[in-house]
Design a protein around this motif. Structure first.
Motif, PDB file in Angstrom:
ATOM      1  N   ALA A 209     -99.626 -29.037 -32.445  1.00  0.00           N
ATOM      2  CA  ALA A 209     -99.315 -27.748 -31.807  1.00  0.00           C
ATOM      3  C   ALA A 209     -97.815 -27.479 -31.820  1.00  0.00           C
ATOM      4  N   LYS A 210     -97.016 -28.522 -31.613  1.00  0.00           N
ATOM      5  CA  LYS A 210     -95.564 -28.368 -31.611  1.00  0.00           C
ATOM      6  C   LYS A 210     -95.035 -28.054 -33.010  1.00  0.00           C
ATOM      7  N   LEU A 211     -95.660 -28.648 -34.023  1.00  0.00           N
ATOM      8  CA  LEU A 211     -95.235 -28.339 -35.398  1.00  0.00           C
ATOM      9  C   LEU A 211     -95.519 -26.876 -35.716  1.00  0.00           C
ATOM     10  N   ARG A 212     -96.670 -26.379 -35.294  1.00  0.00           N
ATOM     11  CA  ARG A 212     -96.992 -24.974 -35.512  1.00  0.00           C
ATOM     12  C   ARG A 212     -95.950 -24.070 -34.827  1.00  0.00           C
ATOM     13  N   GLU A 213     -95.590 -24.449 -33.600  1.00  0.00           N
ATOM     14  CA  GLU A 213     -94.581 -23.686 -32.849  1.00  0.00           C
ATOM     15  C   GLU A 213     -93.231 -23.728 -33.567  1.00  0.00           C
ATOM     16  N   ALA A 214     -92.887 -24.905 -34.110  1.00  0.00           N
ATOM     17  CA  ALA A 214     -91.592 -25.071 -34.785  1.00  0.00           C
ATOM     18  C   ALA A 214     -91.502 -24.210 -36.040  1.00  0.00           C
ATOM     19  N   THR A 215     -92.584 -24.115 -36.807  1.00  0.00           N
ATOM     20  CA  THR A 215     -92.557 -23.305 -38.033  1.00  0.00           C
ATOM     21  C   THR A 215     -92.422 -21.818 -37.705  1.00  0.00           C
ATOM     22  N   LYS A 216     -92.989 -21.413 -36.561  1.00  0.00           N
ATOM     23  CA  LYS A 216     -92.865 -20.010 -36.140  1.00  0.00           C
ATOM     24  C   LYS A 216     -91.466 -19.712 -35.615  1.00  0.00           C
ATOM     25  N   ALA A 217     -90.873 -20.707 -34.939  1.00  0.00           N
ATOM     26  CA  ALA A 217     -89.549 -20.508 -34.342  1.00  0.00           C
ATOM     27  C   ALA A 217     -88.428 -20.574 -35.369  1.00  0.00           C
ATOM     28  N   ASN A 218     -88.676 -21.243 -36.500  1.00  0.00           N
ATOM     29  CA  ASN A 218     -87.653 -21.393 -37.537  1.00  0.00           C
ATOM     30  C   ASN A 218     -88.271 -21.016 -38.885  1.00  0.00           C
ATOM     31  N   PRO A 219     -88.593 -19.734 -39.066  1.00  0.00           N
ATOM     32  CA  PRO A 219     -89.318 -19.308 -40.275  1.00  0.00           C
ATOM     33  C   PRO A 219     -88.460 -19.366 -41.535  1.00  0.00           C
ATOM     34  N   GLY A 220     -89.151 -19.475 -42.673  1.00  0.00           N
ATOM     35  CA  GLY A 220     -88.456 -19.405 -43.965  1.00  0.00           C
ATOM     36  C   GLY A 220     -87.878 -20.711 -44.450  1.00  0.00           C
ATOM     37  N   LYS A 245    -101.603 -30.668 -47.050  1.00  0.00           N
ATOM     38  CA  LYS A 245    -102.509 -29.532 -46.813  1.00  0.00           C
ATOM     39  C   LYS A 245    -102.586 -29.222 -45.319  1.00  0.00           C
ATOM     40  N   TYR A 246    -102.596 -30.267 -44.510  1.00  0.00           N
ATOM     41  CA  TYR A 246    -102.667 -30.062 -43.057  1.00  0.00           C
ATOM     42  C   TYR A 246    -101.377 -29.429 -42.541  1.00  0.00           C
ATOM     43  N   PHE A 247    -100.235 -29.940 -42.998  1.00  0.00           N
ATOM     44  CA  PHE A 247     -98.949 -29.382 -42.557  1.00  0.00           C
ATOM     45  C   PHE A 247     -98.837 -27.916 -42.977  1.00  0.00           C
ATOM     46  N   GLN A 248     -99.335 -27.620 -44.158  1.00  0.00           N
ATOM     47  CA  GLN A 248     -99.307 -26.246 -44.646  1.00  0.00           C
ATOM     48  C   GLN A 248    -100.151 -25.338 -43.736  1.00  0.00           C
ATOM     49  N   SER A 249    -101.277 -25.855 -43.265  1.00  0.00           N
ATOM     50  CA  SER A 249    -102.133 -25.067 -42.371  1.00  0.00           C
ATOM     51  C   SER A 249    -101.451 -24.795 -41.041  1.00  0.00           C
ATOM     52  N   LEU A 250    -100.435 -25.612 -40.707  1.00  0.00           N
ATOM     53  CA  LEU A 250     -99.687 -25.429 -39.461  1.00  0.00           C
ATOM     54  C   LEU A 250     -98.440 -24.572 -39.666  1.00  0.00           C
ATOM     55  N   GLY A 251     -98.276 -24.063 -40.872  1.00  0.00           N
ATOM     56  CA  GLY A 251     -97.183 -23.131 -41.122  1.00  0.00           C
ATOM     57  C   GLY A 251     -96.022 -23.653 -41.932  1.00  0.00           C
ATOM     58  N   VAL A 252     -96.034 -24.911 -42.321  1.00  0.00           N
ATOM     59  CA  VAL A 252     -94.935 -25.455 -43.127  1.00  0.00           C
ATOM     60  C   VAL A 252     -94.956 -24.796 -44.499  1.00  0.00           C
ATOM     61  N   VAL A 280     -85.224 -28.522 -46.834  1.00  0.00           N
ATOM     62  CA  VAL A 280     -85.540 -29.872 -46.361  1.00  0.00           C
ATOM     63  C   VAL A 280     -86.213 -30.618 -47.495  1.00  0.00           C
ATOM     64  N   ILE A 281     -85.860 -31.890 -47.658  1.00  0.00           N
ATOM     65  CA  ILE A 281     -86.552 -32.738 -48.623  1.00  0.00           C
ATOM     66  C   ILE A 281     -87.314 -33.816 -47.862  1.00  0.00           C
ATOM     67  N   LEU A 282     -88.625 -33.876 -48.107  1.00  0.00           N
ATOM     68  CA  LEU A 282     -89.443 -34.984 -47.619  1.00  0.00           C
ATOM     69  C   LEU A 282     -89.469 -36.010 -48.733  1.00  0.00           C
ATOM     70  N   LEU A 283     -88.846 -37.163 -48.495  1.00  0.00           N
ATOM     71  CA  LEU A 283     -88.642 -38.148 -49.558  1.00  0.00           C
ATOM     72  C   LEU A 283     -89.585 -39.345 -49.406  1.00  0.00           C
ATOM     73  N   LYS A 335     -89.407 -32.427 -35.909  1.00  0.00           N
ATOM     74  CA  LYS A 335     -87.963 -32.526 -35.678  1.00  0.00           C
ATOM     75  C   LYS A 335     -87.184 -31.991 -36.875  1.00  0.00           C
ATOM     76  N   ALA A 336     -87.655 -32.347 -38.080  1.00  0.00           N
ATOM     77  CA  ALA A 336     -86.963 -31.896 -39.292  1.00  0.00           C
ATOM     78  C   ALA A 336     -86.976 -30.375 -39.407  1.00  0.00           C
ATOM     79  N   VAL A 337     -88.118 -29.761 -39.092  1.00  0.00           N
ATOM     80  CA  VAL A 337     -88.231 -28.301 -39.167  1.00  0.00           C
ATOM     81  C   VAL A 337     -87.396 -27.642 -38.074  1.00  0.00           C
ATOM     82  N   GLN A 338     -87.452 -28.188 -36.871  1.00  0.00           N
ATOM     83  CA  GLN A 338     -86.697 -27.619 -35.746  1.00  0.00           C
ATOM     84  C   GLN A 338     -85.196 -27.627 -36.011  1.00  0.00           C
TER      85      GLN A 338
END
Length: 344
Positions: A209-220, A245-252, A280-283, A335-338
């Motif tokens: 839920a927090k990841l979904r909120e983070a993607t909305k708060a920091n779009p693009g 696929k799951y992260f994408q469904s949460l807005g990433v 951001v790079i996920l390595l 955290k990375a998205v925020q």
């Protein structure tokens, strides 16, 4: 499937398994019965109830009683461990060159399990047979493919014990892989109502839920999923891995490569590693892949906007599918998205 270490490191020779052929017939009976059905009222030896589990290949995996001698892919074994289900042996990345636990071993004490193979394409069939396995467990990324079972010895291995596979690729998302791994653990005796497990699931759901909120708060914010090797930089598509696929469904918002090979990634020479711009790079964090310190020697890496901004976070490319471990993954990505700034 994610890029296996067979292409990141020199492959070791295949394990010679000649002696295992003589053991197959003797030990097949130890692996369980193809006819036993859980909940059917049938009884195995000693009056124990028969066991069955329908795996993600659609196969009814059966045994005369609940398997005790379990051998599993390291990451799957680590997930079962988090549910209180122990294994006797493991195959897959378990120990690093200095003898420490590999990241894929999770919380397991690797000194207490028999290591059947430690790298891709390595599986000691004789050692596996000597454990008198009741069940083999692994993941599956593609149809009818058992993750980390060498093709050359797969048929011998599968004759020794029933095998169950949990789907982690294709159309599967992280929440589905988690639920199916929990189902398997429950069938093997785990108590899913245990406080630790209940709390871990709640933590995962809250993190999502927090990841979904983070993607909305920091779009693009554009996220690139990369893996570094000596000669190539792999950019993964989010379309075929359960976690992405799951992260994408949460807005990433992921960078999607346009020349995907085999359904999983695009291979870029280091001269062309900057083809895609990202914030951001996920390595890839797996042993055998190049990490930020090693990548400093690559000029094109240093020039990437996300690298210049210090916006790099580890990607657990092969997640341990317990709620505890996946909650941690989602929290780190949040955290990375925020904290990310738009730099691409």
């Amino acid at each position: 499937m994610p890029k296996s270490r067979s292409s990141l490191l020199t492959r070791r020779g295949l394990i010679a398994a000649g002696g295992a052929l003589g053991l197959v017939a003797a030990l097949t009976a130890c692996g369980g019965s193809d006819s036993a059905k859980d909940g059917s009222g049938d009884k195995g030896t000693g009056g124990a109830a028969a066991w069955s589990f329908k795996d993600d290949m659609g196969k009814d995996v059966t045994a005369k009683s609940t398997p005790k001698n379990i051998v599993a892919f390291t990451g799957t074994a680590a997930a079962l461990y988090d549910y209180g289900v122990g294994v006797k042996g493991v195959f897959g990345p378990t120990k690093t060159a200095d003898g420490k636990a590999d990241v894929q071993a999770g919380s397991m004490d690797v000194s207490k399990v028999e290591i059947i193979g430690n790298v891709y394409d390595e599986f000691n069939v004789e050692k596996y047979a000597s454990l008198q396995p009741d069940l083999l467990v692994t993941n599956t990324w593609e149809k009818d493919s058992y993750w980390y079972l060498p093709e050359a010895s797969k048929d011998k291995i599968l004759k020794l014990a029933p095998a169950a596979a949990i789907g982690v690729g294709g159309d599967v998302t992280m929440d589905k892989a988690l639920a199916r791994t929990a189902d398997l653990a429950k069938s093997l005796g785990a108590d899913l109502n245990d406080k630790k497990t209940v709390d871990a699931k709640a933590r995962f759901e809250a993190a999502s839920a927090k990841l979904r909120e983070a993607t909305k708060a920091n779009p693009g914010i554009k996220v690139l999923v990369g893996s570094g090797a000596a000669d190539l930089f792999y950019v993964s598509t989010p379309a075929t891995s359960a976690d992405l696929k799951y992260f994408q469904s949460l807005g990433v918002e992921f960078v999607t490569p346009d020349k995907v090979e085999g359904g999983f990634f695009e291979s870029l020479s280091w001269e062309n590693a900057g083809k895609y711009q990202a914030d951001v790079i996920l390595l890839d964090n797996r042993t055998g892949t190049l990490q930020p310190e090693e990548l400093k020697a690559k000029p094109t890496w240093a020039e990437m906007p996300a690298v210049k901004a210090g916006q790099i976070t580890p990607r657990v490319t092969e997640p341990i599918y317990s709620y505890e471990k996946c909650a941690q993954i989602v929290e780190e990505l949040t955290k990375a998205v925020q904290n990310a700034k738009k730099v691409s």
